[in-house]
Design a protein around this motif. Structure first.
Motif, PDB file in Angstrom:
ATOM      1  N   ARG A  14     -28.580  49.529  15.576  1.00 28.93           N
ATOM      2  CA  ARG A  14     -28.543  48.624  14.434  1.00 28.93           C
ATOM      3  C   ARG A  14     -29.374  47.380  14.717  1.00 28.93           C
ATOM      4  NH1 ARG A  14     -22.686  47.235  15.040  1.00 28.93           N
ATOM      5  NH2 ARG A  14     -22.636  48.928  13.544  1.00 28.93           N
ATOM      6  N   ARG A  15     -29.625  47.191  15.978  1.00 25.21           N
ATOM      7  CA  ARG A  15     -30.330  45.968  16.366  1.00 25.21           C
ATOM      8  C   ARG A  15     -31.806  46.095  16.009  1.00 25.21           C
ATOM      9  NH1 ARG A  15     -31.405  42.617  20.146  1.00 25.21           N
ATOM     10  NH2 ARG A  15     -29.257  42.275  20.663  1.00 25.21           N
ATOM     11  N   GLY A  16     -32.293  45.095  15.295  1.00 30.08           N
ATOM     12  CA  GLY A  16     -33.711  45.020  15.072  1.00 30.08           C
ATOM     13  C   GLY A  16     -34.302  46.050  14.143  1.00 30.08           C
ATOM     14  N   VAL A  17     -33.868  46.054  12.910  1.00 32.34           N
ATOM     15  CA  VAL A  17     -34.590  46.825  11.906  1.00 32.34           C
ATOM     16  C   VAL A  17     -35.761  45.956  11.471  1.00 32.34           C
ATOM     17  CG1 VAL A  17     -34.465  47.902   9.652  1.00 32.34           C
ATOM     18  CG2 VAL A  17     -32.457  47.891  11.134  1.00 32.34           C
ATOM     19  N   VAL A  61     -33.277  42.870   7.471  1.00 32.24           N
ATOM     20  CA  VAL A  61     -33.247  41.438   7.199  1.00 32.24           C
ATOM     21  C   VAL A  61     -34.483  40.830   7.824  1.00 32.24           C
ATOM     22  CG1 VAL A  61     -32.017  39.292   7.593  1.00 32.24           C
ATOM     23  CG2 VAL A  61     -30.736  41.395   7.237  1.00 32.24           C
ATOM     24  N   PRO A  62     -35.281  40.120   7.038  1.00 22.43           N
ATOM     25  CA  PRO A  62     -36.491  39.524   7.578  1.00 22.43           C
ATOM     26  C   PRO A  62     -36.172  38.645   8.782  1.00 22.43           C
ATOM     27  CG  PRO A  62     -36.417  39.259   5.199  1.00 22.43           C
ATOM     28  CD  PRO A  62     -35.097  39.818   5.620  1.00 22.43           C
ATOM     29  N   ASN A  63     -37.002  38.652   9.756  1.00 19.10           N
ATOM     30  CA  ASN A  63     -36.797  37.869  10.965  1.00 19.10           C
ATOM     31  C   ASN A  63     -37.490  36.517  10.826  1.00 19.10           C
ATOM     32  OD1 ASN A  63     -37.060  36.702  13.511  1.00 19.10           O
ATOM     33  ND2 ASN A  63     -36.779  38.683  14.494  1.00 19.10           N
ATOM     34  N   VAL A  64     -36.666  35.496  10.661  1.00 19.99           N
ATOM     35  CA  VAL A  64     -37.219  34.159  10.440  1.00 19.99           C
ATOM     36  C   VAL A  64     -37.977  33.653  11.648  1.00 19.99           C
ATOM     37  CG1 VAL A  64     -36.691  31.849   9.656  1.00 19.99           C
ATOM     38  CG2 VAL A  64     -35.219  33.726   9.018  1.00 19.99           C
ATOM     39  N   ILE A  65     -37.541  34.066  12.821  1.00 16.44           N
ATOM     40  CA  ILE A  65     -38.215  33.609  14.038  1.00 16.44           C
ATOM     41  C   ILE A  65     -39.670  34.061  14.012  1.00 16.44           C
ATOM     42  CG2 ILE A  65     -38.197  33.675  16.538  1.00 16.44           C
ATOM     43  CD1 ILE A  65     -35.702  32.476  15.536  1.00 16.44           C
ATOM     44  N   ALA A  66     -39.851  35.337  13.790  1.00 15.74           N
ATOM     45  CA  ALA A  66     -41.212  35.870  13.761  1.00 15.74           C
ATOM     46  C   ALA A  66     -42.015  35.228  12.633  1.00 15.74           C
ATOM     47  CB  ALA A  66     -41.168  37.380  13.577  1.00 15.74           C
ATOM     48  N   ARG A  67     -41.362  35.067  11.508  1.00 15.08           N
ATOM     49  CA  ARG A  67     -42.050  34.441  10.379  1.00 15.08           C
ATOM     50  C   ARG A  67     -42.508  33.034  10.747  1.00 15.08           C
ATOM     51  NH1 ARG A  67     -40.081  34.396   4.410  1.00 15.08           N
ATOM     52  NH2 ARG A  67     -38.999  36.182   5.273  1.00 15.08           N
ATOM     53  N   SER A  68     -41.617  32.306  11.427  1.00 16.76           N
ATOM     54  CA  SER A  68     -41.940  30.934  11.801  1.00 16.76           C
ATOM     55  C   SER A  68     -43.116  30.904  12.770  1.00 16.76           C
ATOM     56  CB  SER A  68     -40.728  30.267  12.447  1.00 16.76           C
ATOM     57  OG  SER A  68     -39.659  30.198  11.539  1.00 16.76           O
ATOM     58  N   LEU A  69     -43.106  31.820  13.689  1.00 17.46           N
ATOM     59  CA  LEU A  69     -44.180  31.850  14.673  1.00 17.46           C
ATOM     60  C   LEU A  69     -45.521  32.059  13.977  1.00 17.46           C
ATOM     61  CD1 LEU A  69     -45.070  31.842  17.574  1.00 17.46           C
ATOM     62  CD2 LEU A  69     -44.701  34.305  17.649  1.00 17.46           C
ATOM     63  N   THR A  74     -40.749  26.371   9.954  1.00 16.97           N
ATOM     64  CA  THR A  74     -39.444  26.924  10.293  1.00 16.97           C
ATOM     65  C   THR A  74     -38.418  26.822   9.181  1.00 16.97           C
ATOM     66  OG1 THR A  74     -38.812  24.776  11.199  1.00 16.97           O
ATOM     67  CG2 THR A  74     -39.713  26.390  12.727  1.00 16.97           C
TER      68      THR A  74
END
Lengths: 345, 345
Positions: A14-17, A61-69, A74
């Motif tokens: 379940r981790r990291g879709v 669920v979109p990954n905000v961390i990656a998006r921020s990078l 942020t």
DNA sequence: ATGTTCAATGACTACGTAAGCATTGAATCC
DNA sequence: GGATTCAATGCTTACGTAGTCATTGAACAT
């Protein structure tokens, strides 16, 4: 509802879709998945549905961390705030509340001792925040100058000494306290004691200036006494000193509500009646000041307005020139409580 | 000190000094720069100095975003908290304070209406937080179940209804209220009115159960009245209803301090003396309860302990089986104030 | 002298996304 | 009918770091 919705397509529990996974299931490219979540209007309704369907199925669920990078923003605003004090707590929740309506979050950096600020600021720098609120009247000049060098928007909240160094938002501390002083003069006070919280706090200094100047202009005596902290306890203790003085004043002006509450109760404990024996004023307009037990005369800060202006500055598209930072001053409103009810001499 | 420390080596103004830049200047590889900042003991003192020197010169600050993306940990704990209420504010600052000592930050997700929780949780999911505090007694069962499915540590703070669903930390609400009830019985109360905040809050229910059970066992009547909110104002207003009742009770037990403050002042405004005419108890042990104006008998939560335990759970290395989540219950301490001072009948 | 060991360091890649550019194909125009 | 246009989509790369593995060379043992 069913047993553990795992084992979807591959062995990923379940981790990291990721958007790649969704793309595979939906039969489109990763780029298209990304578009569905960031600029849906660029995707045809048919594929949009396909993608959203697949995303829902996989629990993507979109990954905000990656998006921020990638995007270099942020959507998080940082707040450097003292760990204690009713006033700061109320400011904080107001920030959080207003930011939530703009899809921004608040990252808290609280510090217990003024000396901890340096460490906190270093920590702050690592997060590439969209903006930073400096909410403390004890942050030093050099630290402010350092923050100005930052490439991120910064705003000092109720820190008069920061004016001209970084963009600032404050209540009109000096004028507010001056108006409270005028009110006391009108009520007949002729000898006034001013109780400050921590004299090194710039709000403390500015507020005292407002009081002493106005009182001086009207020939009213004014003495400064430092409580030592912006707390109820400090106010309670300083009340003892007040009653033990040679000449008991007509009125006590306190530089913050929280301290004023302590002074109020300390005076009462010492047998001094407010307002019969002594008038009392606070500053800030905390919700408790309106509580029946106090009914304190105070200057009410429009915290919602102050916070709104601070957020405006932080989220503004155009960065003002750092040579001439904006400085917003919001005037307060006097709340007339029974602690300055006219005496019947 | 000098004029704008820009124009260092390349044309990069100031935005984005990376470990690669530092590596170039120091004459080492990017990997070594990374090591200097994450595991310095693996680097020889000589290179370490070289790197640190170059980093300082360029003003390099590690990018936490990138680090988080790579390492899958953010060092950030999220907190879902109601936007209003003294109690939650105090819990919040305690969390922030304790997390700061562990180099963790607190990301705030506040919500104004219970209905907003869904949206907030969706927002939370996007941040890959190291842990999440659910601090609200109104989060629904289904939402809790949904959070259990998360791959991140979660802890419910003072939400009795969450026990068994997700890991929880609570004060012993039921026993605490029971002990307050016993105290009232000992003091001679025979007819008691219980004022709840919001009856759908699980703390409210649990606390009421503690009171009604104990009172029932001792043959003391107990009626429930809902204030409608956990606020001073709600308490103040409900005080009117209390005095207007057919039979005025001996004592009023309130399910939270903040409401109790309102009840206290409302009763006084209505001419009812506490404790002469009526005993009064609160719950939570807010700092204001000790203020001289109230001196409220209440159950003091060891917030620092509760928060510490919650943080332990979140940061624990070994994840407990999700089938049997831990549930920590911390007992409180009664603070005896003058609102239940023995009457002289 | 040669083999062994190990600390120190470098090369490389993945983390998950967004943005630029390239490609496709259908609709439009003359 | 062929050229043009443009919406829809795919391909590729970069964001800045940390972990894996490979490489180097000095210290040491035999």
């Amino acid at each position: 509802m069913s047993s553990k919705s795992g084992a979807d397509s591959s062995r990923r529990t379940r981790r990291g879709v990721t958007s790649v996974d969704v793309a595979a299931v939906a039969g489109v490219s990763q780029a298209t998945v990304g578009r569905v979540f960031s600029s849906p209007e660029k995707v045809s309704p048919a594929t949009r549905d396909k993608v959203q369907d697949a995303a829902a199925r996989l629990g993507y669920v979109p990954n905000v961390i990656a998006r921020s990078l990638k995007s270099q923003r942020t959507n998080i605003i940082g707040a450097v705030v003292p760990a204690f004090g009713e006033y700061w707590q109320s400011v904080l929740t107001e920030f959080s509340r207003q930011l939530a309506t703009k899809d921004r979050q608040l990252l808290l950096f609280s510090f217990a001792e003024p000396g901890d600020v340096d460490g906190v600021l270093a920590s702050v720098a690592q997060y590439r925040l969209d903006g930073l609120v400096l909410a403390s009247a004890t942050i030093g000049q050099d630290q402010l100058i350092q923050m100005r060098e930052s490439d991120r928007p910064v705003v000092a909240f109720n820190h008069p000494a920061a004016t001209g160094i970084v963009p600032s938002v404050s209540v009109d501390n000096e004028a507010g306290m001056a108006r409270l002083a005028m009110h006391l003069i009108d009520t007949g006070a002729r000898e006034i004691l001013y109780v400050g919280g921590v004299s090194s706090a710039s709000t403390d200094q500015t507020r005292y200036r407002g009081a002493s100047r106005t009182l001086g202009e009207h020939g009213v005596a004014c003495t400064y006494l430092e409580a030592g902290a912006f707390t109820y306890e400090a106010g309670y203790k300083v009340a003892q000193h007040i009653v033990e003085r040679q000449s008991v004043p007509d009125a006590v002006m306190v530089s913050s509500d929280e301290v004023a509450f302590g002074v109020h109760d300390g005076l009462r404990a010492a047998g001094v009646q407010v307002p019969a024996d002594l008038l009392l004023t606070g500053f800030d307009g905390l919700s408790q000041s309106a509580w029946a037990g106090f009914d304190l005369t105070t200057l009410v800060q429009a915290t919602d307005v102050l916070v709104a202006r601070a957020i405006e500055i932080l989220l503004a598209d155009d960065r003002p020139p750092e040579s001439d930072p904006v400085s917003v001053v919001v005037s307060g409103t006097i709340r007339y409580g029974k602690t300055t009810a006219k005496r019947h001499d």
